[in-house]
Design an enzyme around this catalytic site. Structure first.
Site, PDB file in Angstrom:
ATOM      1  N   LYS A  53       0.854  -0.927  -0.211  1.00 16.04           N
ATOM      2  CA  LYS A  53      -0.104  -0.015   0.293  1.00 16.04           C
ATOM      3  C   LYS A  53       0.858   1.230   0.105  1.00 16.04           C
ATOM      4  CE  LYS A  53      -0.460   0.370   5.050  1.00 16.04           C
ATOM      5  NZ  LYS A  53      -0.139   1.582   5.249  1.00 16.04           N
ATOM      6  N   LYS A  82       0.538  -0.496  10.125  1.00 14.60           N
ATOM      7  CA  LYS A  82       1.805   0.148   9.302  1.00 14.60           C
ATOM      8  C   LYS A  82       1.296   1.869   8.814  1.00 14.60           C
ATOM      9  CE  LYS A  82       3.895  -3.411   9.237  1.00 14.60           C
ATOM     10  NZ  LYS A  82       3.400  -4.082  10.154  1.00 14.60           N
ATOM     11  N   ASP A  83       2.470   2.469   9.077  1.00 22.16           N
ATOM     12  CA  ASP A  83       2.111   4.024   8.669  1.00 22.16           C
ATOM     13  C   ASP A  83       1.488   4.196   7.239  1.00 22.16           C
ATOM     14  OD1 ASP A  83       5.136   3.142  10.041  1.00 22.16           O
ATOM     15  OD2 ASP A  83       4.567   5.294  10.732  1.00 22.16           O
ATOM     16  N   ARG A  84       0.737   5.433   7.379  1.00 26.88           N
ATOM     17  CA  ARG A  84       0.082   5.911   6.166  1.00 26.88           C
ATOM     18  C   ARG A  84       1.142   6.400   5.004  1.00 26.88           C
ATOM     19  NH1 ARG A  84      -1.927  10.566   4.289  1.00 26.88           N
ATOM     20  NH2 ARG A  84      -1.156  11.782   6.218  1.00 26.88           N
TER      21      ARG A  84
END
Length: 346
Positions: A53, A82-84
């Site tokens: 992503k 998880k980080d954006r």
């Protein structure tokens, strides 16, 4: 109102405050790859998908998979958030008993900016915290990476490990999550007010960071002290000590064992010197500590230090590329904050 203090950094006594720098100027500057230590068994009711992503949260993907597969969000499992603003690769599972995934699932996800890297069946839902490590590839730039002390800073982190702080993102912009947690605990924690336990986690994370900062201030964050619980490197195995033996000092110096700090909750308090730090924490933040105990959450332990696994550094024309892995639950921003000065980690 609770706010985030300027927690101590391990490299400041030797090198001073780092120069300003930038990270995550674009998602490709922050790549995280979740690492399992097993593979799906190729059969079962759950479809496991390894997805990539970009500029999306893990919960964004959960919502997308829920809609595309016609299941509820609770039918979807993931190991870690998880980080954006990142390129993140991680596994998610979808409960699809007796039926296949939609034929156009990969194409539908691709249209939403998500790539299917692998897929396989497995008998069980993917549970939180089952991955072993996260591998990071980070690009840093700015004045800090041009400084003469950047490489010595990096080499020191590789040799001694990094303070295992919870990242500022855990507490929300302007520490709003922390303030919400304090309000929830003050009126008495209830499951219906905190379905995912995020408020409990936020309060425990803040208290852990406070304890770690105190031990950094005293210079014993990576050395055993009397009453410590020590964690074996690479595992969650913890054992308590009453006194400090030379062999344990040597093992800690070799990054084989790490002192731990309390994740506050119900349970037996530490004794000795470690117990004194916990008593100090309870005196400084009585409302948070008492609220957590009344919630019934069980006491836990977290390593005060994380070892950088397979660290590598590459100097580019105007940036530095770092590559390393960290145990699950450790934050790459704890590494970044030792190397550059940035408002996100002030």
């Amino acid at each position: 109102m609770l706010n985030l203090p300027p927690w101590q950094r391990s490299l400041t006594p030797a090198f001073g405050v780092p120069a300003p720098g930038q990270y995550r100027a674009q998602p490709e500057d922050f790549i995280v790859d979740e690492q399992l230590d097993f593979t799906p068994e190729a059969h079962g009711e759950h479809l496991w998908l390894r997805l990539e992503k970009r500029n999306q949260t893990t919960l964004d993907m959960v919502k997308q998979l829920s809609r595309l597969c016609g299941v509820t969000p609770r039918d979807i499992g993931y190991s870690g958030m998880k980080d954006r603003v990142a390129v993140a690769r991680q596994w998610l599972s979808v409960h699809l008993p007796g039926r296949d995934a939609p034929a156009d699932l990969s194409a539908s996800l691709a249209a939403l900016g998500v790539t299917v890297l692998e897929q396989a069946r497995h008998p069980r839902k993917l549970k939180r915290g089952v991955h072993r490590t996260n591998h990071f590839t980070l690009r840093l730039s700015g004045e800090a990476v041009q400084s003469a002390d950047f490489l010595p800073r990096w080499e020191t982190l590789c040799a001694q490990g990094v303070p295992n702080y919870f990242g500022h993102q855990r507490f929300g912009a302007g520490a709003r999550n922390l303030q919400r947690a304090a309000a929830v605990l003050a009126k008495g924690w209830r499951k219906r007010d905190d379905r995912q336990g995020m408020m409990l986690s936020t309060a425990r994370s803040f208290l852990f960071n406070e304890l770690l900062s105190a031990r950094l201030q005293d210079g014993n964050w990576c050395q055993p002290i009397a009453g410590d619980a020590l964690m074996l490197d690479g595992t969650q195995s913890v054992f308590g000590i009453e006194a400090v033996e030379e062999s344990l000092v040597e093992r800690a110096a070799a990054l084989d064992v790490h002192p731990t700090g309390v994740l506050w909750g119900v349970g037996r308090s530490a004794e000795g010197d470690a117990g004194a730090y916990e008593a100090q924490l309870a005196a400084q933040h009585p409302a948070l500590c008492e609220g957590l105990e009344k919630s019934g959450v069980k006491r836990g332990q977290r390593a005060l230090r994380a070892r950088l696994i397979a660290p590598q550094i590459t100097f580019e024309a105007d940036a530095v590329l770092l590559s390393f892995a960290l145990p699950r639950g450790s934050f790459a921003t704890a590494v970044i904050g030792e190397l550059i000065h940035h408002p996100d980690m002030a």
